[in-house]
Design a protein around this motif. Sequence first.
Motif, PDB file in Angstrom:
ATOM      1  N   GLN A  93       0.813  -1.225   0.000  1.00 15.46           N
ATOM      2  CA  GLN A  93       0.000   0.000   0.000  1.00 15.46           C
ATOM      3  C   GLN A  93       0.842   1.267   0.000  1.00 15.46           C
ATOM      4  OE1 GLN A  93      -2.298  -1.547  -0.848  1.00 15.46           O
ATOM      5  NE2 GLN A  93      -2.684  -3.263   0.494  1.00 15.46           N
ATOM      6  N   THR A  94       1.868   1.357   0.837  1.00 18.18           N
ATOM      7  CA  THR A  94       2.755   2.518   0.836  1.00 18.18           C
ATOM      8  C   THR A  94       4.064   2.136   1.505  1.00 18.18           C
ATOM      9  OG1 THR A  94       3.051   4.820   1.569  1.00 18.18           O
ATOM     10  CG2 THR A  94       1.751   3.364   2.997  1.00 18.18           C
ATOM     11  N   PHE A  95       5.146   2.759   1.047  1.00 20.27           N
ATOM     12  CA  PHE A  95       6.444   2.597   1.688  1.00 20.27           C
ATOM     13  C   PHE A  95       6.756   3.768   2.612  1.00 20.27           C
ATOM     14  CE2 PHE A  95       6.822  -0.314  -1.859  1.00 20.27           C
ATOM     15  CZ  PHE A  95       7.654  -1.322  -1.397  1.00 20.27           C
ATOM     16  N   VAL A  96       5.817   4.696   2.781  1.00 15.04           N
ATOM     17  CA  VAL A  96       6.017   5.911   3.569  1.00 15.04           C
ATOM     18  C   VAL A  96       5.334   5.734   4.919  1.00 15.04           C
ATOM     19  CG1 VAL A  96       5.636   8.411   3.663  1.00 15.04           C
ATOM     20  CG2 VAL A  96       6.115   7.289   1.467  1.00 15.04           C
ATOM     21  N   ALA A  97       6.094   5.859   5.989  1.00 14.36           N
ATOM     22  CA  ALA A  97       5.571   5.579   7.326  1.00 14.36           C
ATOM     23  C   ALA A  97       4.397   6.476   7.687  1.00 14.36           C
ATOM     24  CB  ALA A  97       6.688   5.735   8.365  1.00 14.36           C
ATOM     25  N   GLU A  98       4.486   7.771   7.356  1.00 14.54           N
ATOM     26  CA  GLU A  98       3.409   8.698   7.704  1.00 14.54           C
ATOM     27  C   GLU A  98       2.116   8.325   6.984  1.00 14.54           C
ATOM     28  OE1 GLU A  98       7.324  10.471   8.389  1.00 14.54           O
ATOM     29  OE2 GLU A  98       6.379   9.550   6.623  1.00 14.54           O
ATOM     30  N   GLU A  99       2.218   7.869   5.742  1.00 19.49           N
ATOM     31  CA  GLU A  99       1.033   7.467   4.998  1.00 19.49           C
ATOM     32  C   GLU A  99       0.441   6.175   5.559  1.00 19.49           C
ATOM     33  OE1 GLU A  99       2.560   9.420   0.777  1.00 19.49           O
ATOM     34  OE2 GLU A  99       1.996   7.311   0.862  1.00 19.49           O
ATOM     35  N   ALA A 100       1.290   5.269   5.985  1.00 19.99           N
ATOM     36  CA  ALA A 100       0.795   4.033   6.589  1.00 19.99           C
ATOM     37  C   ALA A 100      -0.009   4.347   7.847  1.00 19.99           C
ATOM     38  CB  ALA A 100       1.952   3.100   6.911  1.00 19.99           C
ATOM     39  N   ARG A 101       0.483   5.282   8.644  1.00 16.05           N
ATOM     40  CA  ARG A 101      -0.259   5.661   9.849  1.00 16.05           C
ATOM     41  C   ARG A 101      -1.575   6.342   9.482  1.00 16.05           C
ATOM     42  NH1 ARG A 101       5.002   6.735  11.803  1.00 16.05           N
ATOM     43  NH2 ARG A 101       4.886   8.927  11.180  1.00 16.05           N
ATOM     44  N   ILE A 125      -4.080   8.653  -0.224  1.00 16.01           N
ATOM     45  CA  ILE A 125      -3.968   8.655   1.238  1.00 16.01           C
ATOM     46  C   ILE A 125      -3.775  10.089   1.720  1.00 16.01           C
ATOM     47  CG2 ILE A 125      -2.602   7.818   3.198  1.00 16.01           C
ATOM     48  CD1 ILE A 125      -1.794   5.417   1.443  1.00 16.01           C
ATOM     49  N   ASP A 126      -4.362  10.399   2.860  1.00 16.04           N
ATOM     50  CA  ASP A 126      -4.250  11.734   3.421  1.00 16.04           C
ATOM     51  C   ASP A 126      -2.784  12.104   3.609  1.00 16.04           C
ATOM     52  OD1 ASP A 126      -5.147  14.147   4.539  1.00 16.04           O
ATOM     53  OD2 ASP A 126      -5.028  13.338   6.575  1.00 16.04           O
ATOM     54  N   GLY A 127      -2.389  13.253   3.065  1.00 18.73           N
ATOM     55  CA  GLY A 127      -1.014  13.725   3.180  1.00 18.73           C
ATOM     56  C   GLY A 127      -0.102  13.270   2.065  1.00 18.73           C
ATOM     57  N   GLN A 128      -0.560  12.386   1.210  1.00 20.51           N
ATOM     58  CA  GLN A 128       0.270  11.908   0.109  1.00 20.51           C
ATOM     59  C   GLN A 128       0.496  13.017  -0.911  1.00 20.51           C
ATOM     60  OE1 GLN A 128      -1.349   8.955  -2.776  1.00 20.51           O
ATOM     61  NE2 GLN A 128       0.236   7.595  -1.962  1.00 20.51           N
ATOM     62  N   TRP A 184       4.398   9.809  -3.354  1.00 25.41           N
ATOM     63  CA  TRP A 184       3.866   8.776  -4.238  1.00 25.41           C
ATOM     64  C   TRP A 184       4.979   8.211  -5.112  1.00 25.41           C
ATOM     65  CZ3 TRP A 184       0.917   5.015  -4.967  1.00 25.41           C
ATOM     66  CH2 TRP A 184       0.338   4.637  -6.180  1.00 25.41           C
ATOM     67  N   ARG A 185       5.835   9.098  -5.640  1.00 21.72           N
ATOM     68  CA  ARG A 185       6.975   8.640  -6.445  1.00 21.72           C
ATOM     69  C   ARG A 185       7.917   7.791  -5.596  1.00 21.72           C
ATOM     70  NH1 ARG A 185       9.933  10.426 -10.992  1.00 21.72           N
ATOM     71  NH2 ARG A 185       7.895  11.080 -11.781  1.00 21.72           N
ATOM     72  N   ARG A 215      -2.573  11.524  -9.025  1.00 19.85           N
ATOM     73  CA  ARG A 215      -1.696  10.437  -8.560  1.00 19.85           C
ATOM     74  C   ARG A 215      -1.794   9.229  -9.500  1.00 19.85           C
ATOM     75  NH1 ARG A 215      -1.118  14.229  -5.445  1.00 19.85           N
ATOM     76  NH2 ARG A 215       0.079  14.759  -7.304  1.00 19.85           N
ATOM     77  N   TYR A 216      -3.017   8.920  -9.957  1.00 22.06           N
ATOM     78  CA  TYR A 216      -3.176   7.801 -10.891  1.00 22.06           C
ATOM     79  C   TYR A 216      -2.354   8.036 -12.149  1.00 22.06           C
ATOM     80  CZ  TYR A 216      -5.134   5.293 -14.852  1.00 22.06           C
ATOM     81  OH  TYR A 216      -5.264   4.569 -16.004  1.00 22.06           O
TER      82      TYR A 216
END
Length: 448
Positions: free
Chosen positions: A170-178, A212-215, A220-221, A268-269
Amino acid sequence: MTATETLVSVRPYQHYVYAYPHKTAYRKLSGDPRLAGLWAGESRQALSLYAHIPFCEVRCGFCNLFTRIGAPDGLTGRYLDALERQAIAVREALGDAEPVRFANAAFGGGTPTYLEAAELERLCDIAERHMGADLRAVPLSVEASPATATADRLAVLAERGTTRLSLGVQTFVAEEARAAVRPQRRSDVEAALSRIRDTGVPVLNIDLIYGIDGQTAASWRLSLDAALAWWPEEIYLYPLYVRPLTGLGRDADPEIADRDWDEARLWRYREGRDHLLAHGYEQVSMRMFRRVDAPPQGPDDYACQTDGMIGLGCGARSYTSKLHYSFDYAVGMGQIRTIIDDYTATEDFGRAVHGREVDEDEARRRHLLQSLLQARGLPVADYRRRFGSDPYADFAVELDLLAARGWLAEAGAGLLRLSAEGLAHSDAIGPGFFSPAVRAAMAAYEPK
């Protein structure tokens, strides 16, 4: 809202059409018909086999799948006991008048790898010994999560013939995962990907989510490039949806899905699509991208528009040519637990309980949706051969609207295919072909 109004409104994110009719259009079947009668006269030459495992270690905030958190007191064992009873009953209902051939198999959920290694062995045994599926001879896809993609579980799946492992990152970004209420560490994700690659399973799929909120375009890249570093054979790009009774949905104003968010998700898409196309991938559908040199999956004679499906488990669907059926459906955790408990206590699996009849009109709509929403499009000759009519006559209003918006790349005698922007709006185009009856049934469904 009518089909025409759906297409005219052009809200891009309305409904993900992965199956038609949608399960919220299913109802309790009158008389609980016997499976043997439902499958009488149906072809058994190219069936799909799907086993549903409704357990996860956590439930993500966006998840509206039929799954529960954890499985106390030996519940997974009792669930597999019920799955075995169901498999025996279904295979008996199929009979031996015609050989039963499976073209592919999949284990989904939930998270199938929530099961321990020995339980995964048992799941494969059920599919092979009771259903007669040769898992080493057909494509077998299995879904996994980073936390459950352990070496012992993966070794079982690889040895039993798995050809595709799909990891929900789903995401490799910790803030987005939260923000998505998905607790995970990037180091754990990378370790799981390494273990999957070590198995030698031919196809690795990575799921990513945008919206995702904040993305941002930059974050995304970052996720796209982190996925590409593993050179996966497939990547799925999913738009975030906020659904009733999900973790995010409980706290969200229904108006959160406003046009600003729509536009952000479209950006983003497009960024994700273009990035993958520039890095050696081809687009298969709005969500699916396949590496151009990836090994083929599945026999050439399998067609999801016409061939039947056998679903095992309380969240799985089964398809005959005239009826789609399953068990009851829920999203709320309390109702899901009740349905799972009822399933594990069931002794007689020889009847269909919930479902929806598929008449000639619904079959035309299903065939068109499952073809048109693929990048390769709908071969018009296949449609004419099956139904004896022309899609341009059967769906003149809807197709004219698509053409007027520039969402058709080809609309000729040979092929009906979406343009790049048409594919981008798949989640608006799909609902535009739902029948009035299915729309009414979905609107009347009360989430639970």
